[in-house]
Design a protein around this motif. Structure first.
Motif, PDB file in Angstrom:
ATOM      1  N   LEU A  43      66.072   5.253 -31.595  1.00  0.00           N
ATOM      2  CA  LEU A  43      66.422   4.324 -31.079  1.00  0.00           C
ATOM      3  C   LEU A  43      66.908   3.514 -31.971  1.00  0.00           C
ATOM      4  CD1 LEU A  43      64.242   4.458 -27.980  1.00  0.00           C
ATOM      5  CD2 LEU A  43      66.690   5.040 -27.512  1.00  0.00           C
ATOM      6  N   ALA A  64      60.799   0.789 -26.237  1.00  0.00           N
ATOM      7  CA  ALA A  64      61.748   2.049 -26.724  1.00  0.00           C
ATOM      8  C   ALA A  64      60.662   3.326 -26.961  1.00  0.00           C
ATOM      9  CB  ALA A  64      61.486   1.431 -28.482  1.00  0.00           C
ATOM     10  N   ALA A  67      59.330   7.248 -29.616  1.00  0.00           N
ATOM     11  CA  ALA A  67      60.375   6.663 -30.582  1.00  0.00           C
ATOM     12  C   ALA A  67      60.385   6.174 -32.207  1.00  0.00           C
ATOM     13  CB  ALA A  67      61.268   5.157 -29.959  1.00  0.00           C
ATOM     14  N   LEU A  99      62.847   4.155 -34.963  1.00  0.00           N
ATOM     15  CA  LEU A  99      63.574   2.920 -34.604  1.00  0.00           C
ATOM     16  C   LEU A  99      64.275   2.738 -35.961  1.00  0.00           C
ATOM     17  CD1 LEU A  99      60.822   0.260 -33.559  1.00  0.00           C
ATOM     18  CD2 LEU A  99      62.204   2.405 -32.349  1.00  0.00           C
ATOM     19  N   THR A 140      56.842   3.899 -33.097  1.00  0.00           N
ATOM     20  CA  THR A 140      56.575   2.113 -31.907  1.00  0.00           C
ATOM     21  C   THR A 140      55.523   1.669 -32.275  1.00  0.00           C
ATOM     22  OG1 THR A 140      55.992   3.422 -30.230  1.00  0.00           O
ATOM     23  CG2 THR A 140      57.827   2.817 -30.313  1.00  0.00           C
TER      24      THR A 140
END
Length: 285
Positions: A137, A158, A170, A172, A182
């Motif tokens: 994400l 997220a 997730a 990032l 996260t």
């Protein structure tokens, strides 16, 4: 049974714990935190957490109402009062209570200190056996991720989006490169058996477990490289894993529904987890 928690100088039952509605941690997320793992009733990596706490305090020009030694004593007393054998101690320091104003309150405003314990299965984690599925994400957090603040709404969003996609967590991504998970640092093992993780900067948290795993890898003749990597590179890697204080080392078996390696926890992640647990049990406070 109610836990005993610590709030601004007092050990109290959790259902009696109170914090001011004017506390800046509550109003502005003007607070930092640390999470220290507990194994066999003993803390893991406490000194590292205190060093990072002090760094975060300096970056935010925030005071601390007590000494490192007293913080250690409070941690140990909470562990004892709650008979905690495995889990964590959470500590949060805010700038204190003052009338709502974006500007910091006047110097001398007492900081707030809150701490509690939480039971969690760390060593016998089922995730360590099955591995994590990851969704990628965009990283939409603020730019000072090196400060461990309580601004955790986007990481929570997220993680929930990842779960909606059938993943566990997730990774990032910013400017095409993975920053971190996260709540964890991200790693891959490339085709040359080199462990790769993002270099330290303001873009990611300077993980205490990350540093320990890096030291363990170096001491066992595993090659480590600090650099960014893409999601595509991670998908094509031999292995992937994450590190954090309460996950320790968790293997990653799929990224965006594509298997990593053969889709099962790999040997590097398993060995590093074993080494980390062994070292932690031998050196815990």
């Amino acid at each position: 049974m109610s836990r005993t928690v610590y709030v601004n100088g007092h050990f109290v039952p959790e259902n009696e714990a109170e914090i001011s509605v004017f506390d800046r941690g509550f109003l502005f997320a003007d607070a930092i935190y640390e999470v220290t793992a507990v194994l066999n009733g003993r803390m893991v990596g406490f000194d590292g957490h205190m060093a990072r706490l002090r760094r975060s305090l300096r970056e935010l020009e925030m005071g601390l109402p007590t000494s490192d030694q007293r913080l250690r004593e409070i941690h140990l007393e909470l562990i004892d009062k709650n008979a905690l054998q495995e889990g964590l101690v959470y500590m949060q320091v805010s700038r204190g209570a003052a009338d709502r104003d974006f500007a910091y309150p006047a110097p001398g405003t007492p900081a707030s200190l809150v701490m509690f314990t939480q039971e969690k299965s760390i060593i016998d984690s089922p995730v360590a056996e099955r591995g994590l599925k990851i969704a990628s994400l965009p990283d939409m957090r603020w730019s000072r991720r090196d400060i461990k603040t309580v601004q955790l709404l986007y990481p929570s969003m997220a993680k929930m989006e990842a779960k909606k996609r059938g993943a566990d967590d997730a990774w990032l991504v910013e400017s095409g490169l993975v920053t971190e998970g996260t709540s964890s640092n991200a790693w891959i093992v490339d085709n040359d058996n080199t462990l790769v993780t993002r270099e330290l900067s303001r873009a990611l948290l300077h993980g205490i477990t990350r540093a320990t795993v890096m030291a363990l890898a170096n001491s066992h003749d595993m090659k480590v490289e600090e650099r960014g990597f893409t999601i595509k590179e991670a998908q094509n890697a031999r292995e992937a894993f994450v590190t954090s204080s309460t996950a320790l080392v968790h293997p990653v078996v799929a990224i965006d529904e594509r298997p990593v390696g053969d889709g099962t926890p790999g040997p590097f992640a398993r060995e590093l987890r074993r080494l980390y647990i062994e070292a932690s049990l031998n050196s815990a406070d």
